[in-house]
Design a protein around this motif. Structure first.
Motif, PDB file in Angstrom:
ATOM      1  N   TRP A 162       0.847  -1.209   0.000  1.00  0.00           N
ATOM      2  CA  TRP A 162       0.000   0.000   0.000  1.00  0.00           C
ATOM      3  C   TRP A 162       0.882   1.259   0.000  1.00  0.00           C
ATOM      4  N   GLU A 163       1.957   1.236   0.773  1.00  0.00           N
ATOM      5  CA  GLU A 163       2.843   2.394   0.833  1.00  0.00           C
ATOM      6  C   GLU A 163       3.621   2.563  -0.466  1.00  0.00           C
ATOM      7  N   VAL A 164       3.948   1.460  -1.130  1.00  0.00           N
ATOM      8  CA  VAL A 164       4.582   1.542  -2.447  1.00  0.00           C
ATOM      9  C   VAL A 164       3.688   2.311  -3.412  1.00  0.00           C
ATOM     10  N   GLN A 165       2.382   2.076  -3.327  1.00  0.00           N
ATOM     11  CA  GLN A 165       1.463   2.766  -4.218  1.00  0.00           C
ATOM     12  C   GLN A 165       1.452   4.269  -3.974  1.00  0.00           C
ATOM     13  N   VAL A 166       1.636   4.683  -2.731  1.00  0.00           N
ATOM     14  CA  VAL A 166       1.742   6.114  -2.429  1.00  0.00           C
ATOM     15  C   VAL A 166       2.943   6.707  -3.166  1.00  0.00           C
ATOM     16  N   ARG A 167       4.067   6.040  -3.048  1.00  0.00           N
ATOM     17  CA  ARG A 167       5.283   6.509  -3.715  1.00  0.00           C
ATOM     18  C   ARG A 167       5.134   6.441  -5.237  1.00  0.00           C
ATOM     19  N   ALA A 168       4.484   5.398  -5.730  1.00  0.00           N
ATOM     20  CA  ALA A 168       4.341   5.216  -7.172  1.00  0.00           C
ATOM     21  C   ALA A 168       3.500   6.329  -7.800  1.00  0.00           C
ATOM     22  N   VAL A 169       2.400   6.691  -7.151  1.00  0.00           N
ATOM     23  CA  VAL A 169       1.546   7.745  -7.698  1.00  0.00           C
ATOM     24  C   VAL A 169       2.333   9.050  -7.834  1.00  0.00           C
ATOM     25  N   ARG A 170       3.090   9.390  -6.786  1.00  0.00           N
ATOM     26  CA  ARG A 170       3.862  10.638  -6.834  1.00  0.00           C
ATOM     27  C   ARG A 170       4.946  10.594  -7.908  1.00  0.00           C
ATOM     28  N   LEU A 171       5.705   9.519  -7.969  1.00  0.00           N
ATOM     29  CA  LEU A 171       6.845   9.461  -8.896  1.00  0.00           C
ATOM     30  C   LEU A 171       6.402   9.297 -10.342  1.00  0.00           C
ATOM     31  N   VAL A 187      11.096   2.144  -7.545  1.00  0.00           N
ATOM     32  CA  VAL A 187       9.651   2.003  -7.423  1.00  0.00           C
ATOM     33  C   VAL A 187       9.107   1.056  -8.487  1.00  0.00           C
ATOM     34  N   THR A 188       9.760   0.993  -9.632  1.00  0.00           N
ATOM     35  CA  THR A 188       9.340   0.052 -10.672  1.00  0.00           C
ATOM     36  C   THR A 188       9.425  -1.378 -10.155  1.00  0.00           C
ATOM     37  N   ALA A 189      10.533  -1.701  -9.494  1.00  0.00           N
ATOM     38  CA  ALA A 189      10.682  -3.039  -8.921  1.00  0.00           C
ATOM     39  C   ALA A 189       9.668  -3.284  -7.815  1.00  0.00           C
ATOM     40  N   ASP A 190       9.400  -2.272  -7.020  1.00  0.00           N
ATOM     41  CA  ASP A 190       8.536  -2.447  -5.856  1.00  0.00           C
ATOM     42  C   ASP A 190       7.068  -2.612  -6.219  1.00  0.00           C
ATOM     43  N   ILE A 191       6.599  -1.938  -7.256  1.00  0.00           N
ATOM     44  CA  ILE A 191       5.167  -1.970  -7.582  1.00  0.00           C
ATOM     45  C   ILE A 191       4.714  -3.399  -7.853  1.00  0.00           C
ATOM     46  N   SER A 192       5.292  -4.011  -8.873  1.00  0.00           N
ATOM     47  CA  SER A 192       4.889  -5.383  -9.201  1.00  0.00           C
ATOM     48  C   SER A 192       5.480  -6.393  -8.233  1.00  0.00           C
ATOM     49  N   GLY A 193       6.678  -6.109  -7.726  1.00  0.00           N
ATOM     50  CA  GLY A 193       7.299  -7.042  -6.799  1.00  0.00           C
ATOM     51  C   GLY A 193       6.459  -7.266  -5.558  1.00  0.00           C
ATOM     52  N   ALA A 194       6.035  -6.185  -4.914  1.00  0.00           N
ATOM     53  CA  ALA A 194       5.236  -6.308  -3.697  1.00  0.00           C
ATOM     54  C   ALA A 194       3.867  -6.920  -3.987  1.00  0.00           C
ATOM     55  N   ALA A 215      13.096 -15.259   2.810  1.00  0.00           N
ATOM     56  CA  ALA A 215      13.654 -13.941   2.473  1.00  0.00           C
ATOM     57  C   ALA A 215      14.306 -13.935   1.099  1.00  0.00           C
ATOM     58  N   ARG A 216      15.021 -15.002   0.756  1.00  0.00           N
ATOM     59  CA  ARG A 216      15.673 -15.063  -0.558  1.00  0.00           C
ATOM     60  C   ARG A 216      14.638 -15.082  -1.679  1.00  0.00           C
ATOM     61  N   GLU A 217      13.576 -15.810  -1.475  1.00  0.00           N
ATOM     62  CA  GLU A 217      12.515 -15.867  -2.483  1.00  0.00           C
ATOM     63  C   GLU A 217      11.786 -14.523  -2.585  1.00  0.00           C
ATOM     64  N   SER A 218      11.569 -13.896  -1.449  1.00  0.00           N
ATOM     65  CA  SER A 218      10.919 -12.579  -1.478  1.00  0.00           C
ATOM     66  C   SER A 218      11.747 -11.585  -2.277  1.00  0.00           C
ATOM     67  N   ALA A 219      13.063 -11.607  -2.092  1.00  0.00           N
ATOM     68  CA  ALA A 219      13.935 -10.694  -2.833  1.00  0.00           C
ATOM     69  C   ALA A 219      13.831 -10.940  -4.336  1.00  0.00           C
ATOM     70  N   ALA A 220      13.669 -12.202  -4.734  1.00  0.00           N
ATOM     71  CA  ALA A 220      13.556 -12.521  -6.159  1.00  0.00           C
ATOM     72  C   ALA A 220      12.293 -11.920  -6.765  1.00  0.00           C
ATOM     73  N   ARG A 223      13.076  -8.517  -7.966  1.00  0.00           N
ATOM     74  CA  ARG A 223      13.837  -8.547  -9.222  1.00  0.00           C
ATOM     75  C   ARG A 223      12.906  -8.855 -10.392  1.00  0.00           C
ATOM     76  N   TRP A 224      12.000  -9.796 -10.181  1.00  0.00           N
ATOM     77  CA  TRP A 224      10.969 -10.039 -11.195  1.00  0.00           C
ATOM     78  C   TRP A 224      10.126  -8.777 -11.396  1.00  0.00           C
ATOM     79  N   GLY A 225       9.821  -8.097 -10.300  1.00  0.00           N
ATOM     80  CA  GLY A 225       8.963  -6.923 -10.389  1.00  0.00           C
ATOM     81  C   GLY A 225       9.507  -5.847 -11.291  1.00  0.00           C
ATOM     82  N   LEU A 226      10.844  -5.650 -11.281  1.00  0.00           N
ATOM     83  CA  LEU A 226      11.440  -4.657 -12.167  1.00  0.00           C
ATOM     84  C   LEU A 226      11.103  -4.961 -13.617  1.00  0.00           C
TER      85      LEU A 226
END
Length: 382
Positions: A162-171, A187-194, A215-220, A223-226
Protein backbone atom coordinates in the motif's frame (compact mmCIF):
# COMPACT_ATOMS: atom_id res chain seq x y z
CA UNK A 1 -1.88 -31.99 -24.45
CA UNK A 2 -1.02 -28.86 -26.42
CA UNK A 3 1.96 -26.54 -26.11
CA UNK A 4 3.14 -25.14 -22.75
CA UNK A 5 1.65 -21.80 -23.73
CA UNK A 6 -1.73 -23.36 -24.48
CA UNK A 7 -1.69 -25.32 -21.22
CA UNK A 8 -0.82 -22.23 -19.17
CA UNK A 9 -3.40 -20.06 -20.90
CA UNK A 10 -6.10 -22.63 -20.29
CA UNK A 11 -5.10 -23.13 -16.66
CA UNK A 12 -5.12 -19.40 -15.92
CA UNK A 13 -8.52 -18.83 -17.50
CA UNK A 14 -10.05 -21.84 -15.77
CA UNK A 15 -8.61 -20.81 -12.41
CA UNK A 16 -9.83 -17.24 -12.84
CA UNK A 17 -13.35 -18.29 -13.79
CA UNK A 18 -13.47 -20.78 -10.93
CA UNK A 19 -12.54 -18.23 -8.28
CA UNK A 20 -14.52 -15.32 -9.70
CA UNK A 21 -17.87 -17.07 -9.39
CA UNK A 22 -18.14 -17.21 -5.59
CA UNK A 23 -16.81 -13.67 -5.06
CA UNK A 24 -18.52 -11.97 -8.01
CA UNK A 25 -21.18 -10.28 -5.87
CA UNK A 26 -18.58 -8.89 -3.43
CA UNK A 27 -16.49 -7.52 -6.30
CA UNK A 28 -19.53 -5.94 -7.94
CA UNK A 29 -20.50 -4.29 -4.66
CA UNK A 30 -16.96 -3.00 -4.05
CA UNK A 31 -16.74 -1.63 -7.60
CA UNK A 32 -20.26 -0.34 -8.30
CA UNK A 33 -19.10 1.78 -11.22
CA UNK A 34 -17.46 -1.24 -12.87
CA UNK A 35 -14.17 0.63 -13.13
CA UNK A 36 -12.44 -2.75 -13.40
CA UNK A 37 -13.59 -4.29 -16.66
CA UNK A 38 -14.68 -7.93 -17.08
CA UNK A 39 -11.41 -8.73 -18.82
CA UNK A 40 -9.37 -7.12 -16.06
CA UNK A 41 -11.35 -8.96 -13.41
CA UNK A 42 -10.60 -12.22 -15.17
CA UNK A 43 -6.88 -11.55 -15.44
CA UNK A 44 -6.57 -10.30 -11.86
CA UNK A 45 -8.38 -13.35 -10.54
CA UNK A 46 -6.05 -15.48 -12.63
CA UNK A 47 -3.22 -14.47 -10.33
CA UNK A 48 -4.67 -17.05 -7.95
CA UNK A 49 -2.45 -19.42 -9.95
CA UNK A 50 0.54 -17.95 -8.11
CA UNK A 51 -0.80 -18.64 -4.61
CA UNK A 52 -2.08 -22.08 -5.55
CA UNK A 53 1.25 -23.01 -7.14
CA UNK A 54 3.11 -21.82 -4.05
CA UNK A 55 0.78 -23.73 -1.75
CA UNK A 56 1.14 -26.96 -3.74
CA UNK A 57 4.93 -26.66 -3.90
CA UNK A 58 5.10 -26.24 -0.11
CA UNK A 59 3.12 -29.44 0.41
CA UNK A 60 -0.34 -27.95 0.86
CA UNK A 61 -3.40 -29.88 -0.24
CA UNK A 62 -6.44 -29.28 1.98
CA UNK A 63 -7.01 -25.55 1.48
CA UNK A 64 -6.32 -24.94 -2.23
CA UNK A 65 -9.79 -23.53 -2.82
CA UNK A 66 -9.57 -21.05 0.06
CA UNK A 67 -6.02 -20.05 -0.87
CA UNK A 68 -7.01 -19.34 -4.47
CA UNK A 69 -10.14 -17.43 -3.52
CA UNK A 70 -8.31 -15.20 -1.02
CA UNK A 71 -5.54 -14.42 -3.50
CA UNK A 72 -8.09 -13.49 -6.18
CA UNK A 73 -9.80 -11.18 -3.66
CA UNK A 74 -6.52 -9.48 -2.75
CA UNK A 75 -5.57 -8.97 -6.39
CA UNK A 76 -8.95 -7.44 -7.19
CA UNK A 77 -9.07 -5.29 -4.04
CA UNK A 78 -5.80 -3.63 -4.98
CA UNK A 79 -6.99 -3.12 -8.54
CA UNK A 80 -10.18 -1.41 -7.41
CA UNK A 81 -8.20 1.07 -5.28
CA UNK A 82 -5.67 1.60 -8.07
CA UNK A 83 -8.39 2.69 -10.48
CA UNK A 84 -8.93 5.77 -8.33
CA UNK A 85 -5.39 6.77 -7.36
CA UNK A 86 -3.94 6.25 -10.85
CA UNK A 87 -6.52 8.54 -12.44
CA UNK A 88 -5.39 11.95 -13.70
CA UNK A 89 -8.14 13.69 -11.73
CA UNK A 90 -6.71 12.25 -8.52
CA UNK A 91 -3.02 13.11 -8.87
CA UNK A 92 -3.16 15.99 -11.37
CA UNK A 93 -0.31 14.79 -13.59
CA UNK A 94 3.11 16.28 -14.31
CA UNK A 95 1.83 19.69 -15.46
CA UNK A 96 -0.48 20.40 -12.51
CA UNK A 97 -0.20 23.97 -11.29
CA UNK A 98 1.16 24.17 -7.75
CA UNK A 99 1.92 20.47 -7.64
CA UNK A 100 2.76 19.52 -4.04
CA UNK A 101 4.38 16.05 -3.73
CA UNK A 102 3.96 15.92 0.05
CA UNK A 103 0.27 16.78 -0.17
CA UNK A 104 -0.19 14.16 -2.90
CA UNK A 105 1.42 11.51 -0.70
CA UNK A 106 -0.94 12.40 2.13
CA UNK A 107 -3.95 12.29 -0.16
CA UNK A 108 -3.03 8.90 -1.62
CA UNK A 109 -2.24 7.43 1.78
CA UNK A 110 -5.53 8.72 3.18
CA UNK A 111 -7.48 7.15 0.33
CA UNK A 112 -5.80 3.77 0.76
CA UNK A 113 -5.92 3.75 4.57
CA UNK A 114 -9.52 2.47 5.02
CA UNK A 115 -9.01 -0.69 2.97
CA UNK A 116 -5.72 -1.49 4.69
CA UNK A 117 -7.26 -0.93 8.14
CA UNK A 118 -10.32 -3.02 7.24
CA UNK A 119 -8.10 -5.83 6.05
CA UNK A 120 -5.90 -5.74 9.15
CA UNK A 121 -8.82 -5.60 11.55
CA UNK A 122 -10.98 -8.04 9.55
CA UNK A 123 -13.84 -5.58 10.01
CA UNK A 124 -14.99 -2.62 7.87
CA UNK A 125 -13.64 0.70 9.14
CA UNK A 126 -16.01 2.74 6.97
CA UNK A 127 -19.31 2.07 5.21
CA UNK A 128 -17.59 2.03 1.81
CA UNK A 129 -18.23 -1.21 -0.12
CA UNK A 130 -14.50 -1.60 -0.78
CA UNK A 131 -13.96 -1.82 2.97
CA UNK A 132 -16.49 -4.64 3.23
CA UNK A 133 -14.44 -6.53 0.62
CA UNK A 134 -11.23 -5.82 2.51
CA UNK A 135 -12.77 -6.96 5.79
CA UNK A 136 -14.04 -10.19 4.23
CA UNK A 137 -10.55 -10.83 2.89
CA UNK A 138 -9.05 -10.14 6.32
CA UNK A 139 -11.38 -12.72 7.85
CA UNK A 140 -10.34 -15.31 5.28
CA UNK A 141 -6.66 -14.67 5.82
CA UNK A 142 -7.12 -15.12 9.56
CA UNK A 143 -8.96 -18.40 8.99
CA UNK A 144 -6.21 -19.67 6.68
CA UNK A 145 -3.22 -18.69 8.81
CA UNK A 146 -1.73 -21.41 11.00
CA UNK A 147 0.11 -18.88 13.16
CA UNK A 148 0.05 -15.21 14.05
CA UNK A 149 3.61 -14.95 12.79
CA UNK A 150 2.73 -16.04 9.26
CA UNK A 151 -0.34 -13.82 9.20
CA UNK A 152 1.55 -10.77 10.45
CA UNK A 153 4.31 -11.32 7.90
CA UNK A 154 1.74 -11.27 5.10
CA UNK A 155 -0.11 -8.27 6.52
CA UNK A 156 3.14 -6.33 6.84
CA UNK A 157 3.97 -7.12 3.20
CA UNK A 158 0.50 -5.93 2.17
CA UNK A 159 0.99 -2.72 4.17
CA UNK A 160 4.30 -2.19 2.41
CA UNK A 161 2.55 -2.68 -0.92
CA UNK A 162 0.00 0.00 0.00
CA UNK A 163 2.84 2.39 0.83
CA UNK A 164 4.58 1.54 -2.45
CA UNK A 165 1.46 2.77 -4.22
CA UNK A 166 1.74 6.11 -2.43
CA UNK A 167 5.28 6.51 -3.71
CA UNK A 168 4.34 5.22 -7.17
CA UNK A 169 1.55 7.75 -7.70
CA UNK A 170 3.86 10.64 -6.83
CA UNK A 171 6.84 9.46 -8.90
CA UNK A 172 5.10 8.12 -11.99
CA UNK A 173 2.98 11.27 -12.33
CA UNK A 174 6.09 13.49 -12.24
CA UNK A 175 7.88 15.29 -15.08
CA UNK A 176 10.12 12.51 -16.50
CA UNK A 177 12.90 15.01 -17.25
CA UNK A 178 13.08 16.09 -13.60
CA UNK A 179 12.42 12.94 -11.58
CA UNK A 180 15.29 10.94 -10.07
CA UNK A 181 15.98 7.93 -12.37
CA UNK A 182 17.22 5.86 -9.43
CA UNK A 183 13.92 6.44 -7.62
CA UNK A 184 12.04 5.28 -10.72
CA UNK A 185 14.15 2.12 -10.93
CA UNK A 186 13.38 1.34 -7.29
CA UNK A 187 9.65 2.00 -7.42
CA UNK A 188 9.34 0.05 -10.67
CA UNK A 189 10.68 -3.04 -8.92
CA UNK A 190 8.54 -2.45 -5.86
CA UNK A 191 5.17 -1.97 -7.58
CA UNK A 192 4.89 -5.38 -9.20
CA UNK A 193 7.30 -7.04 -6.80
CA UNK A 194 5.24 -6.31 -3.70
CA UNK A 195 1.92 -7.01 -5.43
CA UNK A 196 2.87 -10.39 -6.84
CA UNK A 197 4.67 -11.35 -3.64
CA UNK A 198 1.70 -10.61 -1.37
CA UNK A 199 -0.63 -12.60 -3.62
CA UNK A 200 1.77 -15.55 -3.70
CA UNK A 201 2.44 -15.47 0.06
CA UNK A 202 -1.14 -16.52 0.76
CA UNK A 203 -0.02 -19.99 -0.32
CA UNK A 204 2.27 -20.13 2.71
CA UNK A 205 -0.42 -19.40 5.31
CA UNK A 206 -2.07 -22.79 6.01
CA UNK A 207 -0.66 -25.33 8.42
CA UNK A 208 -0.04 -27.96 5.76
CA UNK A 209 2.27 -25.54 3.91
CA UNK A 210 5.58 -26.57 5.47
CA UNK A 211 6.96 -23.01 5.51
CA UNK A 212 6.20 -19.47 4.34
CA UNK A 213 7.97 -17.78 1.42
CA UNK A 214 11.51 -17.09 2.66
CA UNK A 215 13.65 -13.94 2.47
CA UNK A 216 15.67 -15.06 -0.56
CA UNK A 217 12.51 -15.87 -2.48
CA UNK A 218 10.92 -12.58 -1.48
CA UNK A 219 13.93 -10.69 -2.83
CA UNK A 220 13.56 -12.52 -6.16
CA UNK A 221 10.01 -11.20 -6.49
CA UNK A 222 11.33 -7.64 -6.51
CA UNK A 223 13.84 -8.55 -9.22
CA UNK A 224 10.97 -10.04 -11.20
CA UNK A 225 8.96 -6.92 -10.39
CA UNK A 226 11.44 -4.66 -12.17
CA UNK A 227 10.97 -6.60 -15.39
CA UNK A 228 7.24 -7.18 -15.10
CA UNK A 229 6.42 -3.56 -14.27
CA UNK A 230 8.65 -2.38 -17.12
CA UNK A 231 6.81 -4.62 -19.56
CA UNK A 232 3.52 -3.37 -18.13
CA UNK A 233 4.60 0.24 -18.73
CA UNK A 234 5.29 -0.59 -22.37
CA UNK A 235 2.04 -2.51 -22.80
CA UNK A 236 -0.02 0.33 -21.27
CA UNK A 237 1.97 3.23 -22.70
CA UNK A 238 -1.10 4.74 -24.36
CA UNK A 239 -3.31 4.58 -21.27
CA UNK A 240 -0.62 5.66 -18.81
CA UNK A 241 0.22 8.66 -20.99
CA UNK A 242 -3.43 9.75 -21.01
CA UNK A 243 -3.51 9.36 -17.21
CA UNK A 244 -0.38 11.47 -16.78
CA UNK A 245 1.73 8.54 -15.53
CA UNK A 246 4.52 9.51 -17.89
CA UNK A 247 7.56 8.89 -15.67
CA UNK A 248 7.68 5.12 -16.01
CA UNK A 249 11.04 3.39 -16.38
CA UNK A 250 10.87 3.45 -20.22
CA UNK A 251 9.39 6.97 -20.09
CA UNK A 252 12.26 8.40 -18.06
CA UNK A 253 14.86 6.74 -20.27
CA UNK A 254 13.16 8.08 -23.39
CA UNK A 255 12.94 11.59 -21.90
CA UNK A 256 16.71 11.54 -21.39
CA UNK A 257 17.24 11.34 -25.17
CA UNK A 258 13.96 12.83 -26.48
CA UNK A 259 12.77 15.27 -23.80
CA UNK A 260 9.73 16.64 -25.65
CA UNK A 261 7.90 13.53 -26.83
CA UNK A 262 6.14 12.83 -23.53
CA UNK A 263 4.71 16.37 -23.32
CA UNK A 264 3.36 16.26 -26.87
CA UNK A 265 1.81 12.89 -26.23
CA UNK A 266 0.26 13.96 -22.93
CA UNK A 267 -1.10 17.34 -24.00
CA UNK A 268 -2.07 16.59 -27.61
CA UNK A 269 -2.51 12.79 -27.64
CA UNK A 270 0.19 12.53 -30.31
CA UNK A 271 1.11 8.97 -29.48
CA UNK A 272 2.67 7.93 -32.78
CA UNK A 273 5.96 9.80 -32.21
CA UNK A 274 6.10 8.46 -28.64
CA UNK A 275 5.87 4.85 -29.81
CA UNK A 276 8.34 5.53 -32.60
CA UNK A 277 10.72 7.07 -30.10
CA UNK A 278 10.62 4.07 -27.78
CA UNK A 279 11.47 1.72 -30.64
CA UNK A 280 14.06 4.01 -32.22
CA UNK A 281 15.90 4.17 -28.90
CA UNK A 282 15.54 0.39 -28.50
CA UNK A 283 14.04 0.84 -25.05
CA UNK A 284 11.64 -2.06 -25.43
CA UNK A 285 14.60 -4.36 -26.04
CA UNK A 286 17.22 -2.93 -23.68
CA UNK A 287 14.90 -2.80 -20.67
CA UNK A 288 13.80 -6.43 -20.99
CA UNK A 289 15.74 -9.26 -19.33
CA UNK A 290 17.94 -11.66 -21.28
CA UNK A 291 17.66 -15.44 -21.10
CA UNK A 292 20.39 -15.75 -18.45
CA UNK A 293 18.61 -13.34 -16.12
CA UNK A 294 15.36 -15.23 -16.57
CA UNK A 295 17.15 -18.46 -15.73
CA UNK A 296 18.63 -16.93 -12.57
CA UNK A 297 15.24 -15.64 -11.50
CA UNK A 298 13.71 -19.04 -12.11
CA UNK A 299 16.42 -20.74 -10.05
CA UNK A 300 15.83 -18.37 -7.13
CA UNK A 301 12.21 -19.57 -6.92
CA UNK A 302 12.81 -23.20 -7.84
CA UNK A 303 11.40 -24.49 -4.53
CA UNK A 304 8.06 -22.78 -5.25
CA UNK A 305 7.10 -25.11 -8.07
CA UNK A 306 5.29 -23.42 -10.92
CA UNK A 307 5.52 -19.92 -9.42
CA UNK A 308 8.50 -18.84 -11.61
CA UNK A 309 6.74 -20.27 -14.66
CA UNK A 310 3.68 -18.14 -13.90
CA UNK A 311 5.85 -15.06 -13.43
CA UNK A 312 7.42 -15.77 -16.82
CA UNK A 313 3.93 -16.06 -18.25
CA UNK A 314 2.92 -12.68 -16.80
CA UNK A 315 6.06 -10.97 -18.07
CA UNK A 316 5.74 -12.52 -21.49
CA UNK A 317 2.05 -11.69 -21.75
CA UNK A 318 2.78 -8.02 -21.12
CA UNK A 319 5.66 -8.00 -23.61
CA UNK A 320 3.32 -9.61 -26.12
CA UNK A 321 0.71 -6.88 -25.55
CA UNK A 322 3.37 -4.26 -26.32
CA UNK A 323 4.36 -6.02 -29.52
CA UNK A 324 0.80 -6.31 -30.89
CA UNK A 325 -0.35 -2.82 -29.89
CA UNK A 326 -1.62 -1.06 -33.04
CA UNK A 327 0.82 1.84 -32.58
CA UNK A 328 3.90 -0.28 -31.92
CA UNK A 329 6.10 -0.12 -35.03
CA UNK A 330 7.74 -3.47 -34.36
CA UNK A 331 6.99 -6.23 -36.87
CA UNK A 332 5.35 -9.38 -35.57
CA UNK A 333 7.96 -11.75 -36.96
CA UNK A 334 10.33 -14.44 -35.73
CA UNK A 335 13.15 -11.96 -35.12
CA UNK A 336 11.01 -9.80 -32.82
CA UNK A 337 9.62 -12.82 -31.00
CA UNK A 338 13.20 -13.95 -30.41
CA UNK A 339 14.22 -10.52 -29.11
CA UNK A 340 11.26 -10.09 -26.74
CA UNK A 341 11.14 -13.74 -25.64
CA UNK A 342 14.79 -14.83 -25.47
CA UNK A 343 14.44 -18.08 -23.51
CA UNK A 344 12.90 -21.36 -24.68
CA UNK A 345 9.71 -21.06 -22.61
CA UNK A 346 9.37 -17.44 -23.67
CA UNK A 347 9.53 -18.33 -27.35
CA UNK A 348 6.90 -21.02 -26.87
CA UNK A 349 4.71 -18.53 -25.03
CA UNK A 350 5.15 -15.90 -27.73
CA UNK A 351 4.19 -18.30 -30.49
CA UNK A 352 1.26 -19.52 -28.46
CA UNK A 353 -0.08 -15.99 -28.01
CA UNK A 354 0.43 -15.35 -31.71
CA UNK A 355 -2.15 -18.09 -32.19
CA UNK A 356 -4.96 -18.54 -29.72
CA UNK A 357 -4.50 -15.79 -27.15
CA UNK A 358 -5.11 -12.94 -29.58
CA UNK A 359 -8.50 -14.45 -30.42
CA UNK A 360 -9.40 -14.60 -26.72
CA UNK A 361 -8.35 -10.97 -26.31
CA UNK A 362 -10.64 -9.92 -29.14
CA UNK A 363 -13.53 -11.90 -27.68
CA UNK A 364 -13.03 -10.35 -24.25
CA UNK A 365 -12.88 -6.87 -25.78
CA UNK A 366 -16.30 -7.47 -27.34
CA UNK A 367 -17.60 -8.61 -23.95
CA UNK A 368 -16.18 -5.47 -22.33
CA UNK A 369 -17.91 -3.23 -24.85
CA UNK A 370 -21.21 -4.94 -24.17
CA UNK A 371 -20.85 -5.04 -20.40
CA UNK A 372 -19.10 -1.81 -19.47
CA UNK A 373 -18.46 1.63 -20.86
CA UNK A 374 -14.99 2.77 -21.83
CA UNK A 375 -11.80 0.98 -22.75
CA UNK A 376 -10.84 -2.15 -20.84
CA UNK A 377 -7.30 -2.51 -19.57
CA UNK A 378 -5.54 -5.66 -18.42
CA UNK A 379 -4.37 -5.38 -14.85
CA UNK A 380 -1.30 -7.62 -14.76
CA UNK A 381 1.68 -5.78 -13.15
CA UNK A 382 -0.90 -3.26 -11.78
Amino acid sequence: MGSPATQLDRALLQTAAHHLRPIASMIAAADPGASVSPRSRMLCAGLACLARACYAALGGRQHAQAVGEASAMLSLLTKIDDQVIDDLEFHGGPLAVGRDPIALDRRTRAYLAPTLASLRQAAPTTAEPRCALAAALGQRLRALACSRERLDHLLDTIAYGWEVQVRAVRLLSSDPTRVDPAAIEAVTADISGAWLLMVTMIGGLPEDARRPVDARESAAFYRWGLHIQTADALADLHRDTADGLVASRPGVRLAAVEPTLWRRAFTSAELGPLYQGVCAAGLDLTTLPDADELDRLGDALAELGLVPTWLRWIHGFLAWRWLVHPMCPRELDEAQLGALFPDRLGRELGRGWAGGWARWQRAMTVADQRGAAGEAEPCLGR
